[in-house]
Design a protein around this motif. Structure first.
Motif, PDB file in Angstrom:
ATOM      1  N   GLY A   1       0.794  -1.227   0.000  1.00 42.37           N
ATOM      2  CA  GLY A   1       0.000   0.000   0.000  1.00 42.37           C
ATOM      3  C   GLY A   1       0.824   1.274   0.000  1.00 42.37           C
ATOM      4  N   LEU A   2       2.095   1.192  -0.405  1.00 43.13           N
ATOM      5  CA  LEU A   2       2.939   2.391  -0.478  1.00 43.13           C
ATOM      6  C   LEU A   2       2.752   3.061  -1.835  1.00 43.13           C
ATOM      7  N   HIS A   3       2.762   4.380  -1.830  1.00 42.33           N
ATOM      8  CA  HIS A   3       2.784   5.128  -3.089  1.00 42.33           C
ATOM      9  C   HIS A   3       4.230   5.119  -3.568  1.00 42.33           C
ATOM     10  N   TYR A   4       4.454   4.639  -4.770  1.00 43.75           N
ATOM     11  CA  TYR A   4       5.826   4.386  -5.227  1.00 43.75           C
ATOM     12  C   TYR A   4       6.001   4.947  -6.630  1.00 43.75           C
ATOM     13  N   ALA A   5       7.018   5.767  -6.794  1.00 47.98           N
ATOM     14  CA  ALA A   5       7.383   6.262  -8.125  1.00 47.98           C
ATOM     15  C   ALA A   5       8.875   6.060  -8.298  1.00 47.98           C
ATOM     16  N   ALA A   6       9.332   6.143  -9.538  1.00 42.82           N
ATOM     17  CA  ALA A   6      10.754   5.882  -9.779  1.00 42.82           C
ATOM     18  C   ALA A   6      11.288   6.788 -10.881  1.00 42.82           C
ATOM     19  N   LEU A   7      12.501   7.230 -10.651  1.00 35.76           N
ATOM     20  CA  LEU A   7      13.204   8.049 -11.636  1.00 35.76           C
ATOM     21  C   LEU A   7      14.377   7.230 -12.167  1.00 35.76           C
ATOM     22  N   ALA A   8      14.298   6.929 -13.461  1.00 37.27           N
ATOM     23  CA  ALA A   8      15.375   6.173 -14.098  1.00 37.27           C
ATOM     24  C   ALA A   8      16.409   7.151 -14.641  1.00 37.27           C
ATOM     25  N   VAL A   9      17.672   6.811 -14.448  1.00 41.05           N
ATOM     26  CA  VAL A   9      18.761   7.631 -14.976  1.00 41.05           C
ATOM     27  C   VAL A   9      19.611   6.740 -15.864  1.00 41.05           C
ATOM     28  N   SER A  10      19.758   7.165 -17.100  1.00 38.01           N
ATOM     29  CA  SER A  10      20.545   6.347 -18.029  1.00 38.01           C
ATOM     30  C   SER A  10      22.032   6.517 -17.759  1.00 38.01           C
ATOM     31  N   ILE A  11      22.712   5.395 -17.630  1.00 36.62           N
ATOM     32  CA  ILE A  11      24.173   5.459 -17.451  1.00 36.62           C
ATOM     33  C   ILE A  11      24.917   4.804 -18.622  1.00 36.62           C
ATOM     34  N   ASN A  12      24.167   4.280 -19.591  1.00 31.16           N
ATOM     35  CA  ASN A  12      24.817   3.692 -20.772  1.00 31.16           C
ATOM     36  C   ASN A  12      23.753   3.416 -21.842  1.00 31.16           C
ATOM     37  N   TRP A  13      24.204   3.256 -23.081  1.00 31.27           N
ATOM     38  CA  TRP A  13      23.332   2.674 -24.092  1.00 31.27           C
ATOM     39  C   TRP A  13      23.261   1.176 -23.832  1.00 31.27           C
ATOM     40  N   ALA A  14      22.064   0.617 -23.959  1.00 31.69           N
ATOM     41  CA  ALA A  14      21.911  -0.825 -23.763  1.00 31.69           C
ATOM     42  C   ALA A  14      22.691  -1.586 -24.838  1.00 31.69           C
ATOM     43  N   ALA A  15      22.909  -2.870 -24.574  1.00 26.71           N
ATOM     44  CA  ALA A  15      23.746  -3.688 -25.448  1.00 26.71           C
ATOM     45  C   ALA A  15      23.271  -3.634 -26.900  1.00 26.71           C
ATOM     46  N   GLY A  16      24.170  -3.351 -27.785  1.00 25.23           N
ATOM     47  CA  GLY A  16      23.867  -3.379 -29.215  1.00 25.23           C
ATOM     48  C   GLY A  16      23.286  -2.087 -29.766  1.00 25.23           C
ATOM     49  N   VAL A  17      22.831  -1.187 -28.898  1.00 26.23           N
ATOM     50  CA  VAL A  17      22.254   0.069 -29.405  1.00 26.23           C
ATOM     51  C   VAL A  17      23.353   0.920 -30.034  1.00 26.23           C
ATOM     52  N   ARG A  18      24.525   0.946 -29.375  1.00 25.49           N
ATOM     53  CA  ARG A  18      25.725   1.620 -29.911  1.00 25.49           C
ATOM     54  C   ARG A  18      26.921   0.682 -29.742  1.00 25.49           C
ATOM     55  N   GLY A  19      26.746  -0.571 -30.071  1.00 27.02           N
ATOM     56  CA  GLY A  19      27.838  -1.531 -29.872  1.00 27.02           C
ATOM     57  C   GLY A  19      27.823  -2.073 -28.456  1.00 27.02           C
ATOM     58  N   ARG A  20      29.028  -2.272 -27.899  1.00 25.05           N
ATOM     59  CA  ARG A  20      29.119  -2.827 -26.548  1.00 25.05           C
ATOM     60  C   ARG A  20      28.762  -1.778 -25.504  1.00 25.05           C
ATOM     61  N   VAL A  21      28.509  -2.261 -24.285  1.00 25.29           N
ATOM     62  CA  VAL A  21      28.065  -1.364 -23.213  1.00 25.29           C
ATOM     63  C   VAL A  21      29.257  -0.623 -22.608  1.00 25.29           C
ATOM     64  N   HIS A  22      29.145   0.688 -22.523  1.00 22.99           N
ATOM     65  CA  HIS A  22      30.150   1.505 -21.839  1.00 22.99           C
ATOM     66  C   HIS A  22      29.431   2.384 -20.828  1.00 22.99           C
ATOM     67  N   ILE A  23      29.708   2.159 -19.556  1.00 26.09           N
ATOM     68  CA  ILE A  23      29.071   2.962 -18.506  1.00 26.09           C
ATOM     69  C   ILE A  23      29.585   4.399 -18.583  1.00 26.09           C
ATOM     70  N   ASP A  24      28.649   5.340 -18.544  1.00 29.05           N
ATOM     71  CA  ASP A  24      28.999   6.761 -18.538  1.00 29.05           C
ATOM     72  C   ASP A  24      29.284   7.170 -17.092  1.00 29.05           C
ATOM     73  N   SER A  25      30.554   7.240 -16.746  1.00 26.20           N
ATOM     74  CA  SER A  25      30.880   7.476 -15.333  1.00 26.20           C
ATOM     75  C   SER A  25      30.468   8.876 -14.886  1.00 26.20           C
ATOM     76  N   ASP A  26      30.404   9.831 -15.818  1.00 28.18           N
ATOM     77  CA  ASP A  26      29.942  11.168 -15.422  1.00 28.18           C
ATOM     78  C   ASP A  26      28.484  11.116 -14.974  1.00 28.18           C
ATOM     79  N   ALA A  27      27.655  10.398 -15.746  1.00 31.24           N
ATOM     80  CA  ALA A  27      26.235  10.284 -15.394  1.00 31.24           C
ATOM     81  C   ALA A  27      26.097   9.640 -14.023  1.00 31.24           C
ATOM     82  N   LEU A  28      26.962   8.691 -13.747  1.00 26.76           N
ATOM     83  CA  LEU A  28      26.906   7.974 -12.468  1.00 26.76           C
ATOM     84  C   LEU A  28      27.346   8.865 -11.314  1.00 26.76           C
ATOM     85  N   THR A  29      28.427   9.599 -11.507  1.00 31.97           N
ATOM     86  CA  THR A  29      28.973  10.342 -10.363  1.00 31.97           C
ATOM     87  C   THR A  29      28.176  11.611 -10.052  1.00 31.97           C
TER      88      THR A  29
END
Ligand code: ZN
Length: 250
Positions: free
Chosen positions: A194-222
């Motif tokens: 019964g909790l009101h729950y919302a979520a904010l997604a933050v992209s830290i990389n393009w998913a696999a194959g969208v731009r080749g292999r996955v590379h985490i964007d460390s700036d987005a993370l930090t």
């Protein structure tokens, strides 16, 4: 509606405590959870991956986490979700207020309603995220100069491995905009409690194959914590509006 406390569930890249927070271990019927608790008006913080950030997504005790928040009188939660982008309009660093969920997880304890004394219920998750809290989150983000994608679908993979390019193509065909490993069963358990729950997604990389292999964007993370904490605090200041859209809400 009785006003309860607010909480933030912090995912990868999102850290408290702020000064004045203390760690509190809560024993629940599902196991222990560790919360970080500040003053009465401050949102409780729950580090999803544990206080040492070392619990992988498939081994998180989601039930203990949600039960611990409910036990502390929490009625509204905003979670942060580090995700990979499938949609072209969500480059790394972009944010999205999630409104739908595809659950591809397995082997997780995903419900409180296991029959017997725990009861049997089938909760309505047509809209798995609280519409009222989502609107508050969008408003708060805009006030702080962040322009999130205002809706979108999160595909939850089991992890901890990343996805194959073919899996990402499948998720795209099914309507997913981002992929992550933690929103399920967390959102569903929050609804069960019964909790009101919302979520904010933050992209830290393009998913696999969208731009080749996955590379985490460390700036987005930090920069995630610094950018988002004021937004989450503002969105959580008030209880969700009456008639927020959650089934069975008080
Ligand atoms: Zn709601």
């Amino acid at each position: 509606m009785s006003a309860g406390r607010a909480a933030i569930i912090g995912g990868t890249g999102f850290d408290l405590p702020e000064p004045g927070y203390r760690e509190e271990r809560v024993e629940t019927a599902y196991g222990p959870a560790v919360l970080q608790v500040g003053g009465d008006g401050d949102p409780i913080f729950l580090p999803r991956h544990g206080p040492d950030r070392n619990i992988p997504p498939h081994l998180i005790n989601y039930r203990a986490n949600v039960a611990a928040l409910a036990a502390r009188g929490v009625d509204r939660v905003i979670a942060t979700l580090a995700v990979g982008s499938i949609a072209e309009d969500l480059p790394p660093g972009a944010t999205m207020v999630v409104d739908q969920l595809l659950d591809f997880t397995s082997g997780r304890r995903h419900t409180f309603f296991e029959g017997g004394s725990a009861g049997r219920r089938h909760v309505d998750v047509t809209d798995p995220f609280c519409p009222g809290l989502r609107a508050r989150l969008i408003d708060a983000a805009l006030r702080f100069g962040i322009h999130p994608r205002e809706s979108g679908t999160y595909a939850c993979a089991n992890g901890p491995r990343l996805e194959t390019a073919a899996e990402i193509r499948m998720y795209r065909l099914l309507g997913a905009h981002v992929v992550g490993m933690t929103a399920a069963p967390e959102a569903f358990l929050a609804r069960e409690r019964g909790l009101h729950y919302a979520a904010l997604a933050v992209s830290i990389n393009w998913a696999a194959g969208v731009r080749g292999r996955v590379h985490i964007d460390s700036d987005a993370l930090t920069t995630m914590h610094e950018r988002l904490l004021p937004v989450l605090r503002a969105a959580l200041t008030q209880p969700p509006p009456a008639g927020c859209g959650c089934p069975d809400a008080d």
